[in-house]
Design a protein around this motif. Sequence first.
Motif, mmCIF file in Angstrom:
data_model
loop_
_atom_site.group_PDB
_atom_site.id
_atom_site.type_symbol
_atom_site.label_atom_id
_atom_site.label_comp_id
_atom_site.label_asym_id
_atom_site.label_seq_id
_atom_site.Cartn_x
_atom_site.Cartn_y
_atom_site.Cartn_z
ATOM 1 N N PRO A 323 0.835 -1.207 0.000
ATOM 2 C CA PRO A 323 0.000 0.000 0.000
ATOM 3 C C PRO A 323 0.869 1.257 0.000
ATOM 4 C CG PRO A 323 -0.920 -1.613 1.490
ATOM 5 C CD PRO A 323 0.407 -2.165 1.031
ATOM 6 N N SER A 408 1.279 -0.137 -4.451
ATOM 7 C CA SER A 408 0.318 -0.931 -5.221
ATOM 8 C C SER A 408 -0.844 -0.108 -5.746
ATOM 9 C CB SER A 408 -0.225 -2.083 -4.362
ATOM 10 O OG SER A 408 -0.824 -1.604 -3.175
ATOM 11 N N SER A 409 -0.979 1.138 -5.313
ATOM 12 C CA SER A 409 -2.140 1.935 -5.714
ATOM 13 C C SER A 409 -1.787 3.050 -6.679
ATOM 14 C CB SER A 409 -2.800 2.547 -4.480
ATOM 15 O OG SER A 409 -1.866 3.334 -3.759
ATOM 16 N N SER A 416 -5.670 -3.942 -6.045
ATOM 17 C CA SER A 416 -6.242 -3.238 -4.910
ATOM 18 C C SER A 416 -5.202 -2.296 -4.309
ATOM 19 C CB SER A 416 -6.697 -4.251 -3.852
ATOM 20 O OG SER A 416 -6.934 -3.609 -2.620
ATOM 21 N N SER A 417 -5.669 -1.136 -3.802
ATOM 22 C CA SER A 417 -4.749 -0.197 -3.158
ATOM 23 C C SER A 417 -4.216 -0.755 -1.843
ATOM 24 C CB SER A 417 -5.458 1.137 -2.898
ATOM 25 O OG SER A 417 -6.572 0.943 -2.033
ATOM 26 N N ASN A 418 -4.847 -1.791 -1.323
ATOM 27 C CA ASN A 418 -4.399 -2.415 -0.080
ATOM 28 C C ASN A 418 -3.636 -3.710 -0.333
ATOM 29 O OD1 ASN A 418 -5.470 -0.483 1.728
ATOM 30 N ND2 ASN A 418 -7.511 -1.341 1.413
#
Length: 490
Positions: A323, A408-409, A416-418
Amino acid sequence: MLISSSLLLMAAAAVVAAPTEDITPEKRILRVPFEKVARPNGHRLIKRDPFQTSLYNDDGSQYLINVNIGTPPQSFSVALDTGSADLWVPGTNCPNNICPYAKFDQTKSSTFNATNQQFGIVYGSGSANGTYVQDTVSVAGATVSNQQFGLVTTTKDILTQQGSLGGGIGSSPSVSQNSSTVSDGIFGLGYPQLTASTSDGGSVYNPFVFNLVSQKVISDPVFSIYLNSASATGNSGEIIFGGVDQSKYSGDLAYMPVAGLTSGSSNPLDTIFGNSGNSQVYAYWMVYGQGFTVTNGISTPNISMSSTFPVILDTGTTLTYLPAKVAQQIALSVASQNDIALDSSAGVYVIGCDVANSNAEIQIQFSTSDKPSSTPITFNVPVSQLVIPLDTTSASTASQCIFGIAPSSTGSLSTSSNLYLVGDSMLRSAYMVFDMGQNRVGLAAANGVGGSVNGNSGSSSSSSSAASTMSSPVVSSVIVASAILAFMFM
């Protein structure tokens, strides 16, 4: 890596007890060493003992395994990917301008069976579509009959015939690969639940590695992977189906349960191993993380979470994706603000190449259950292994480098942003054992790379650790070079 948003959303809170047994290699094992060599005349096969063949280390960006399909066998070199579950290669009707060089000709195989079932796979960047079929598949002489796999008819932004790396991140133009290292397809090692067939609501089928167990080709239901450093040459790493190689790691293997999902069908091998009452559903090789820290850096952040989070272990992705806030904290703890910057269009951190001289280490803490542990498993990776040169083969001579951890975002990744995904940039520091029978993953410090697990450091005897060196195409700008990542994120 296969990206399935539905499976990621299902990730897991179920409690899985960590098994305590050690893996003991039995007689039926399949040892496949990695090799980093040029391939001017096609695929290279080296026999050293029964069930052994060469694997190709493609400049640290992917790891290729030689697979034979059909009767008589047709040979393919495919990317090893623990983040997906399907094996696929191009079919004869795949147009030349969108598919790799090698194509499977079903008319030449006496054991070929058509299923007429369509499939589509969406990766972090790019996609592949085609038809499922069945045929004999073998690796290093170990053979599975009636193996289901995909014959691809169309691809997008992945494994093109020209070997272009690109298009999936931002708007960067593509960069050509070395034409001698073209991958013919992808070899997924994930659970049956992760196959495109199951993800699309179709029937569950066993990927090749699970059929090695169900058809009793190997005795122990495990496979183990040693990647070695990105710069290692020759037989620089290996995958073993059915056992482990104790000479490739130091200390003890520390085991973690695979994080289960909340719905779907159970592992088809449960009945084989007497686990018919197991209510867990497994797809990704995903474990429970609980925090990060950095030692010997500019700062020492302690990023701990109140609950565990799923971490995917993915050999099909070159970088490690975290993230954005976590990635930023880690990046700024190993390099000053003047020495690192986010290339938002490419989704990577551009970092000063001199950071490869740092003594800093990044630590991931893993739990042995779905709850945070007071004694977590700790996995340390030297920052020197995470500085990737772009315009030479070594960070010591490069003028452009990127960091092996990315947010990742950022960019246009379909993730996924998480997302917490540990790719090759960090996995090289660990010896990994994937236990299909007990649904667990074991980690130990890989020899020759410089990392540590639970404080035990890998020895330097396996090969030169050659911190932060890797071969990669020479490029003229960071933006252009970062298009490489579109291909890396599988």
